[in-house]
Design a protein around this motif. Sequence first.
Motif, mmCIF file in Angstrom:
data_model
loop_
_atom_site.group_PDB
_atom_site.id
_atom_site.type_symbol
_atom_site.label_atom_id
_atom_site.label_comp_id
_atom_site.label_asym_id
_atom_site.label_seq_id
_atom_site.Cartn_x
_atom_site.Cartn_y
_atom_site.Cartn_z
ATOM 1 N N SER A 1 12.918 10.766 -9.820
ATOM 2 C CA SER A 1 12.257 9.838 -9.525
ATOM 3 C C SER A 1 11.392 10.110 -8.654
ATOM 4 O O SER A 1 11.419 11.176 -7.780
ATOM 5 C CB SER A 1 13.571 8.739 -8.540
ATOM 6 N N ARG A 2 10.565 9.254 -8.116
ATOM 7 C CA ARG A 2 9.369 9.390 -7.051
ATOM 8 C C ARG A 2 9.388 8.340 -6.122
ATOM 9 O O ARG A 2 8.686 7.033 -6.365
ATOM 10 C CB ARG A 2 8.114 9.514 -7.917
ATOM 11 N N ARG A 3 10.167 8.563 -5.109
ATOM 12 C CA ARG A 3 10.422 7.444 -4.341
ATOM 13 C C ARG A 3 10.137 7.770 -2.693
ATOM 14 O O ARG A 3 10.211 6.770 -1.822
ATOM 15 C CB ARG A 3 12.024 7.194 -4.217
ATOM 16 N N TRP A 4 9.713 9.196 -2.298
ATOM 17 C CA TRP A 4 9.602 9.521 -0.894
ATOM 18 C C TRP A 4 8.079 9.950 -0.797
ATOM 19 O O TRP A 4 7.509 10.568 -1.504
ATOM 20 C CB TRP A 4 10.482 10.606 -0.637
ATOM 21 N N ALA B 1 0.778 -1.147 -0.130
ATOM 22 C CA ALA B 1 0.082 -0.006 -0.091
ATOM 23 C C ALA B 1 0.831 1.122 0.005
ATOM 24 O O ALA B 1 0.606 2.225 -0.732
ATOM 25 C CB ALA B 1 -0.948 0.150 1.366
ATOM 26 N N SER B 2 1.967 1.285 0.838
ATOM 27 C CA SER B 2 2.770 2.253 0.808
ATOM 28 C C SER B 2 3.620 2.653 -0.405
ATOM 29 O O SER B 2 3.611 3.721 -1.137
ATOM 30 C CB SER B 2 3.828 2.267 1.983
ATOM 31 N N LEU B 3 3.985 1.670 -1.224
ATOM 32 C CA LEU B 3 4.536 1.746 -2.412
ATOM 33 C C LEU B 3 3.666 2.174 -3.428
ATOM 34 O O LEU B 3 4.096 2.830 -4.386
ATOM 35 C CB LEU B 3 5.262 0.166 -2.722
ATOM 36 N N THR B 4 2.345 1.759 -3.395
ATOM 37 C CA THR B 4 1.566 2.149 -4.208
ATOM 38 C C THR B 4 1.211 3.579 -4.160
ATOM 39 O O THR B 4 0.942 4.552 -5.074
ATOM 40 C CB THR B 4 0.158 1.445 -4.272
ATOM 41 N N ALA B 5 1.152 4.234 -2.943
ATOM 42 C CA ALA B 5 0.956 5.521 -2.432
ATOM 43 C C ALA B 5 2.037 6.492 -3.219
ATOM 44 O O ALA B 5 1.711 7.506 -3.461
ATOM 45 C CB ALA B 5 0.754 5.517 -0.928
ATOM 46 N N LEU C 1 3.701 6.298 -5.834
ATOM 47 C CA LEU C 1 3.292 6.392 -7.263
ATOM 48 C C LEU C 1 2.386 7.822 -7.372
ATOM 49 O O LEU C 1 2.289 8.212 -8.679
ATOM 50 C CB LEU C 1 2.813 5.197 -7.924
ATOM 51 N N PHE C 2 1.308 7.826 -6.697
ATOM 52 C CA PHE C 2 0.369 8.893 -6.560
ATOM 53 C C PHE C 2 0.793 9.977 -6.029
ATOM 54 O O PHE C 2 0.490 11.171 -6.161
ATOM 55 C CB PHE C 2 -0.753 8.374 -6.185
ATOM 56 N N PHE C 3 1.248 9.890 -4.829
ATOM 57 C CA PHE C 3 1.472 11.040 -3.602
ATOM 58 C C PHE C 3 2.894 11.246 -3.382
ATOM 59 O O PHE C 3 3.245 12.135 -2.704
ATOM 60 C CB PHE C 3 0.703 10.808 -2.616
ATOM 61 N N VAL D 1 10.493 -0.497 -9.248
ATOM 62 C CA VAL D 1 11.126 -0.336 -10.488
ATOM 63 C C VAL D 1 10.499 0.818 -11.320
ATOM 64 O O VAL D 1 10.741 1.636 -11.825
ATOM 65 C CB VAL D 1 11.117 -1.613 -11.637
ATOM 66 N N ARG D 2 9.163 0.991 -11.000
ATOM 67 C CA ARG D 2 8.354 2.067 -11.742
ATOM 68 C C ARG D 2 8.604 3.400 -11.067
ATOM 69 O O ARG D 2 8.408 4.542 -11.537
ATOM 70 C CB ARG D 2 6.798 2.059 -11.522
ATOM 71 N N GLN D 3 9.374 3.434 -9.948
ATOM 72 C CA GLN D 3 9.666 4.882 -9.397
ATOM 73 C C GLN D 3 10.479 5.664 -10.006
ATOM 74 O O GLN D 3 10.269 7.120 -9.984
ATOM 75 C CB GLN D 3 10.212 4.569 -7.614
#
Length: 367
Positions: free
Chosen positions: A98-101, A83-87, A89-91, A156-158
Amino acid sequence: MFDRRLLEYFDWGLLLLTLSIGGAGLVALYSAVSAGAIEPNITLFKRQLVWYGAGLAVMVGCFLFDYKQFERFANVIYLASIASLTAVLFFGKYISGSRRWLPLGPFSLQPSEMAKVAVIIVLARYYAKMIHTDGLSLRDLIMPALLTALPFGLIVRQPDLGTAMVVALIASVMTLFAKIERRTLAWLAATLVLTVPLVWFFLHDYQKQRILTFLNPDRDPLGAGYHIIQSKIAIGSGMITGKGFLKGTQNALSFLPEQHTDFIFCVLAEEWGLMGSMTLIALFLIIIAWGLSIAGRCRDPFGTILSVGVTAMIAWQVFINIGMVMGLLPVVGVTLPFVSYGGSSIITMMMGVGLLMNVSMRRFKFE
């Protein structure tokens, strides 16, 4: 009721090793953030102290409760991580491509770091129930493959190929430890050999550039190869005893890239030389051997496999980080455990140590 045997079996050696490596990391970080001629930033050092305090609290929390509770709630921990990894990607915060944090007030959390521990716990639970003398069949490996592939794909998507690779390597070590049928192992090895070359076509341009630079850093010495060339200069210039604390020129003149995170080993090597570098590596080897010893002494399948997973996490990150700054591996953005700056990394590693202590402290229950 508190069992006094927990104090008798408390792993003081593991705690001392962790604090020793952490102390060396704080010394290197102070130098990395204060000696720079361009922009000294002591705030990062102060934040790292806060993260270490939080990490110690998490470590204590991880060994206060019987580690069998982590087996019981493995699925919940895993789903929370997904759930946190999915979040993210959006937030998540978008930094340097990169969107990692995930922003949490004045701090940020990197869920991909926590995902390593979640994968270790859920795979340890699965393998503890599936172990048998003949080894795991291909059908038995479908579920752990899916459990690993989901966080791997989200990371990998990040994109964060380095962390994703560490997750895959941890899962591989745990799977091999659990034992695979010879026929299945041969089939997997053949598949891996055939598919690895195809990965090239799915890499981003900057990731391809890193691999090409690894093969020949001099092909672009002022561009893609600049960082690795500077890191090797810093390591080599330290010679036997180093230049001394706060006297590293590569660090002070800000020639080193990410000198407080991925390339912090270069700072330590330049200032403390071969002797300091080998001392740190020796401490890492001891803590890895210590983790394997805990796994070997545990008579509970879940505790054994859990310890192997945590030890693999530490070992692979040490190997990859030091390998990449020395030019032996491509630069993939993997932190040096307990040393590199980063709250999520520190908390994850301290969490891992807490789990090792937990298994070590409660081994008497299965003796």
